[in-house]
Design an enzyme around this catalytic site. Sequence first.
Site, mmCIF file in Angstrom:
data_model
loop_
_atom_site.group_PDB
_atom_site.id
_atom_site.type_symbol
_atom_site.label_atom_id
_atom_site.label_comp_id
_atom_site.label_asym_id
_atom_site.label_seq_id
_atom_site.Cartn_x
_atom_site.Cartn_y
_atom_site.Cartn_z
ATOM 1 N N THR A 98 -20.076 20.783 -35.430
ATOM 2 C CA THR A 98 -19.590 21.484 -34.234
ATOM 3 C C THR A 98 -20.706 22.169 -33.462
ATOM 4 O O THR A 98 -20.689 22.217 -32.234
ATOM 5 C CB THR A 98 -18.544 22.544 -34.651
ATOM 6 N N CYS B 78 -7.762 28.349 -58.839
ATOM 7 C CA CYS B 78 -7.941 29.675 -58.236
ATOM 8 C C CYS B 78 -9.261 29.729 -57.489
ATOM 9 O O CYS B 78 -10.226 29.070 -57.862
ATOM 10 C CB CYS B 78 -7.956 30.755 -59.320
HETATM 11 N N1 ASP Z 1 -15.723 18.629 -38.065
HETATM 12 C C1 ASP Z 1 -16.888 19.474 -37.931
HETATM 13 C C2 ASP Z 1 -17.901 19.008 -38.973
HETATM 14 O O1 ASP Z 1 -17.784 19.368 -40.101
HETATM 15 C C3 ASP Z 1 -16.528 20.891 -38.115
HETATM 16 C C4 ASP Z 1 -17.667 21.860 -38.012
HETATM 17 O O2 ASP Z 1 -18.799 21.554 -37.805
HETATM 18 O O3 ASP Z 1 -17.368 23.061 -38.120
HETATM 19 O O4 ASP Z 1 -18.788 18.288 -38.655
#
Ligand code: ASP
Length: 344
Positions: free
Chosen positions: A14, A281
């Site tokens: 992301t 857990c």
């Molecule tokens: N889908 C993305 C990834 O893991 C999510 C992220 O980067 O937070 O590449």
Amino acid sequence: MKNRSILLIYTGGTIGMKQDPDTLALVPFNFDQIEEEVPELKKFGCRIDSYSFDPVIDSSDVVPQFWVELAELIHKNYDKYDGFVVLHGTDTMSYSASALSFMLENLEKPVVFTGSQLPIGMLRTDGKENLISSIEIAAAKNAEGHAMVPEVCIYFESYLYRGNRTTKYNAENFRAFRSANYPVLAEVGIHIKYNVSCIRYPEVWGRPLVVNKELDTGVAVLKIYPGITGNIVDAVVDTPGIRAVIIETFGSGNAPTSKWFVDSIKRAVSKGLIILNVTQCQAGSVDMDAYATGVALKKVGVVSGYDSTFEAALLKLFFLMGHFSDNEDVKLYLGRNLRGEISI
Ligand code: ASP
């Protein structure tokens, strides 16, 4: 910070994504755009070189070959840099950090994984702070001139964690990771406070980095739940080609005591499978002596995963099975604390 050098490795996630105008889904963009979005990178007193994977990937597409490429890249550049920052998607970051912790033996330099919940180009992004603090941590040295944190770690939202102790537990909040069974290695506020007594330092400095590239992925996973039936347990333990099964148990390592269940597990152990017990857990440890339901598993030869995360248990198996062809050797090393992944 002067005279320090950092290799920034961009793998995707992301932090470096933008919206596809047609589908509106987030897709990775190339690394130059990150550098444009974070002009602060130029203000660091140290040298920051960058390397981008091609193609960059959403971390849900990570496969073991990706870990091998990443480990080889770090190995190739090990002598040239003081530390490494890996930009990686959050979804499988704990798996990748666990993998690298086992693959990089005798590590004496920081390998800091980071990413973000919002793309770096967005106004409220958490990516900038994560990236900037990760670089600072990767470049930090102690009074003896050794790396402050010579470990594979994850830095996220003010906290530095041992990578193989983490789990992604929040898909929405900026504090995406948790290390329930081990203290944070550093806390970032006005100052970066290192928790030195919890950081692993080599017993002897100066040993060459060893990269373990053999990973055996022959592991199946059986999550226990009330209502589980014999055909499901048997389907998992009879999966062709596997050498191990991780059973995700209740509480401190408990599972049904029904004869059919114990017999299935016993049969799996006697045909040579490693059965590794990891609790469902989030915090606490497997203790197969605490309840009769755990004792039954121990008696038939189930191995304790102690307070390991699922991610670390899986990657420890991949690594040990890649290293040893005899499952008895694998079992022996499962009971040892190799990279700070378990509290024994
Ligand atoms: N889908 C993305 C990834 O893991 C999510 C992220 O980067 O937070 O590449």
